[in-house]
Design an enzyme around this catalytic site. Sequence first.
Site, PDB file in Angstrom:
ATOM      1  N   HIS A  79      42.461  47.101  44.795  1.00 48.74           N
ATOM      2  CA  HIS A  79      42.555  45.880  45.601  1.00 48.74           C
ATOM      3  C   HIS A  79      44.001  45.416  45.706  1.00 48.74           C
ATOM      4  O   HIS A  79      44.774  45.506  44.748  1.00 48.74           O
ATOM      5  CB  HIS A  79      41.674  44.764  45.023  1.00 48.74           C
ATOM      6  CG  HIS A  79      42.004  44.359  43.614  1.00 48.74           C
ATOM      7  ND1 HIS A  79      42.910  43.360  43.325  1.00 48.74           N
ATOM      8  CD2 HIS A  79      41.548  44.804  42.418  1.00 48.74           C
ATOM      9  CE1 HIS A  79      42.983  43.209  42.007  1.00 48.74           C
ATOM     10  NE2 HIS A  79      42.175  44.076  41.435  1.00 48.74           N
ATOM     11  N   ASP A  81      44.631  42.237  46.871  1.00 49.62           N
ATOM     12  CA  ASP A  81      44.674  40.788  46.649  1.00 49.62           C
ATOM     13  C   ASP A  81      44.962  40.492  45.180  1.00 49.62           C
ATOM     14  O   ASP A  81      44.626  41.276  44.289  1.00 49.62           O
ATOM     15  CB  ASP A  81      43.383  40.113  47.100  1.00 49.62           C
ATOM     16  CG  ASP A  81      42.142  40.617  46.373  1.00 49.62           C
ATOM     17  OD1 ASP A  81      42.064  41.836  46.081  1.00 49.62           O
ATOM     18  OD2 ASP A  81      41.246  39.797  46.087  1.00 49.62           O
ATOM     19  N   ASP A 112      47.724  44.032  37.740  1.00 53.17           N
ATOM     20  CA  ASP A 112      46.391  43.933  38.348  1.00 53.17           C
ATOM     21  C   ASP A 112      46.500  43.682  39.843  1.00 53.17           C
ATOM     22  O   ASP A 112      46.398  42.560  40.293  1.00 53.17           O
ATOM     23  CB  ASP A 112      45.620  42.802  37.663  1.00 53.17           C
ATOM     24  CG  ASP A 112      44.160  42.738  38.049  1.00 53.17           C
ATOM     25  OD1 ASP A 112      43.642  43.720  38.616  1.00 53.17           O
ATOM     26  OD2 ASP A 112      43.526  41.708  37.798  1.00 53.17           O
ATOM     27  N   GLU A 146      38.687  41.536  46.084  1.00 52.23           N
ATOM     28  CA  GLU A 146      38.148  41.831  44.758  1.00 52.23           C
ATOM     29  C   GLU A 146      38.251  40.618  43.846  1.00 52.23           C
ATOM     30  O   GLU A 146      37.350  40.346  43.060  1.00 52.23           O
ATOM     31  CB  GLU A 146      38.889  43.018  44.139  1.00 52.23           C
ATOM     32  CG  GLU A 146      38.150  43.664  42.970  1.00 52.23           C
ATOM     33  CD  GLU A 146      38.428  43.003  41.622  1.00 52.23           C
ATOM     34  OE1 GLU A 146      37.700  43.274  40.648  1.00 52.23           O
ATOM     35  OE2 GLU A 146      39.384  42.205  41.536  1.00 52.23           O
ATOM     36  N   GLU A 147      39.360  39.880  43.974  1.00 54.77           N
ATOM     37  CA  GLU A 147      39.561  38.710  43.127  1.00 54.77           C
ATOM     38  C   GLU A 147      38.820  37.483  43.643  1.00 54.77           C
ATOM     39  O   GLU A 147      38.765  36.457  42.963  1.00 54.77           O
ATOM     40  CB  GLU A 147      41.060  38.383  43.025  1.00 54.77           C
ATOM     41  CG  GLU A 147      41.911  39.492  42.432  1.00 54.77           C
ATOM     42  CD  GLU A 147      41.684  39.701  40.946  1.00 54.77           C
ATOM     43  OE1 GLU A 147      40.749  39.091  40.394  1.00 54.77           O
ATOM     44  OE2 GLU A 147      42.440  40.467  40.338  1.00 54.77           O
ATOM     45  N   GLU A 175      41.905  49.711  37.998  1.00 54.42           N
ATOM     46  CA  GLU A 175      41.900  48.492  37.179  1.00 54.42           C
ATOM     47  C   GLU A 175      42.718  48.716  35.904  1.00 54.42           C
ATOM     48  O   GLU A 175      42.723  49.813  35.340  1.00 54.42           O
ATOM     49  CB  GLU A 175      40.465  48.107  36.808  1.00 54.42           C
ATOM     50  CG  GLU A 175      39.622  47.586  37.953  1.00 54.42           C
ATOM     51  CD  GLU A 175      40.077  46.218  38.450  1.00 54.42           C
ATOM     52  OE1 GLU A 175      40.876  45.553  37.744  1.00 54.42           O
ATOM     53  OE2 GLU A 175      39.643  45.820  39.541  1.00 54.42           O
ATOM     54  N   HIS A 361      46.357  38.197  35.156  1.00 52.55           N
ATOM     55  CA  HIS A 361      45.979  36.834  35.537  1.00 52.55           C
ATOM     56  C   HIS A 361      46.804  35.775  34.798  1.00 52.55           C
ATOM     57  O   HIS A 361      46.502  34.588  34.902  1.00 52.55           O
ATOM     58  CB  HIS A 361      44.487  36.565  35.307  1.00 52.55           C
ATOM     59  CG  HIS A 361      43.583  37.340  36.207  1.00 52.55           C
ATOM     60  ND1 HIS A 361      42.304  36.937  36.523  1.00 52.55           N
ATOM     61  CD2 HIS A 361      43.763  38.504  36.880  1.00 52.55           C
ATOM     62  CE1 HIS A 361      41.733  37.811  37.325  1.00 52.55           C
ATOM     63  NE2 HIS A 361      42.610  38.778  37.562  1.00 52.55           N
TER      64      HIS A 361
END
Length: 388
Positions: A79, A81, A112, A146-147, A175, A361
């Site tokens: 992903h 995003d 990520d 995805e997020e 991931e 994150h």
Amino acid sequence: MTTAPSAALALAEQLIALRSVTPHDGGCQALLAARLAAIGFQCHSIDSGPEDFRVSNLWALRRGSAEREDGPVLVFAGHTDVVPTGPLERWRSDPFVPTHRSGLLYGRGAADMKTSIACMVVAAEQFVAAHPAHAGAIGFLITSDEEGPALDGTTQVVRWLTERGQRLDACIIGEPTSVKQLGDMVKNGRRGSLTGRMVVQGVQGHIAYPHLALNPIHQLAPAIAELAATQWDQGNAHFPPTSWQVSNLHAGTGAGNVIPGEAVVDFNFRFGTASSPESLQERLVAVLERHGLDHTLCWTLGGRPFLTEPGSLIAALAGAIHDVTGRTTELSTTGGTSDGRFIAEVCAQVVECGPVNASIHQIDEHVAVADIEPLAAIYRKTLEKMLA
């Protein structure tokens, strides 16, 4: 062709510099499509969702030799995003300006998972240059959802591929799965996620006259205690026992002298293959009924568990990790959900492998620069073991 360190690092930096807070792609996929098209991939943009929440998706496929088309279709997935940055003043550098400090590359999405995507693309470039008539096919499935809610991303691409009869045999998702050192852990499955909202009805009234009211919080409390103490299953060799957790509890009018008329509870099951969503729902309802609660329930199945048993993909990936790092990887199903839950519906072998996940994150998200070349090499060697 440029060597892996400069090519993968440069592409990772380019991707980090593009502001792609979910669901926005920020131009990442156009950059990737241009790179992939240059080495023979057929690229398709599959956008989905309402105009105010438009999701970008990319599907790219390169077939090898016509004489070897019956080989496997190996897909790289990920992903573009990223999650919001949080307070900018707490970052030591701009989260969308790739920055180097003490051997680390900083920026939102560094771990990520923009570095993984960059390494996947460079691995494909190097592999195709060395093996232009490779067996089977190589695919890329990239989303910008995805997020976020994950309603218009990978799940829509999987549907699009299914409608066109596209076969998927193996998939590596980038991931960040490593714990302490690159390659020390690979995810070969994930738990399922089942979310519920429970509304328990009572009778609103004055707090000084409780006999004229019915407090739903008081009615609910013993049921929550029983649910929290319940052993839903014992897990199995691949998954830990199912967990049940309350995430939100709402009740009251805001006044200190009013018994609320209803209480709302949000909760979630994380479950493996030892339980089904249906069995968990039935057991929870039985507890509520045993406690005599006047309730309504709304369920959302975020995804069923998936598991990839040892086979050709795990053998190739584990072998590549050992070749590059000298480490024996650990297979695990821990952690949250991923888009693997959608891909596993149409692909028998799905695993996740990426950089160290300690900073994902977080403020000052980062990846070790020294891990970038080895990660690209792991992906390239996996291609060699499966398609060369």
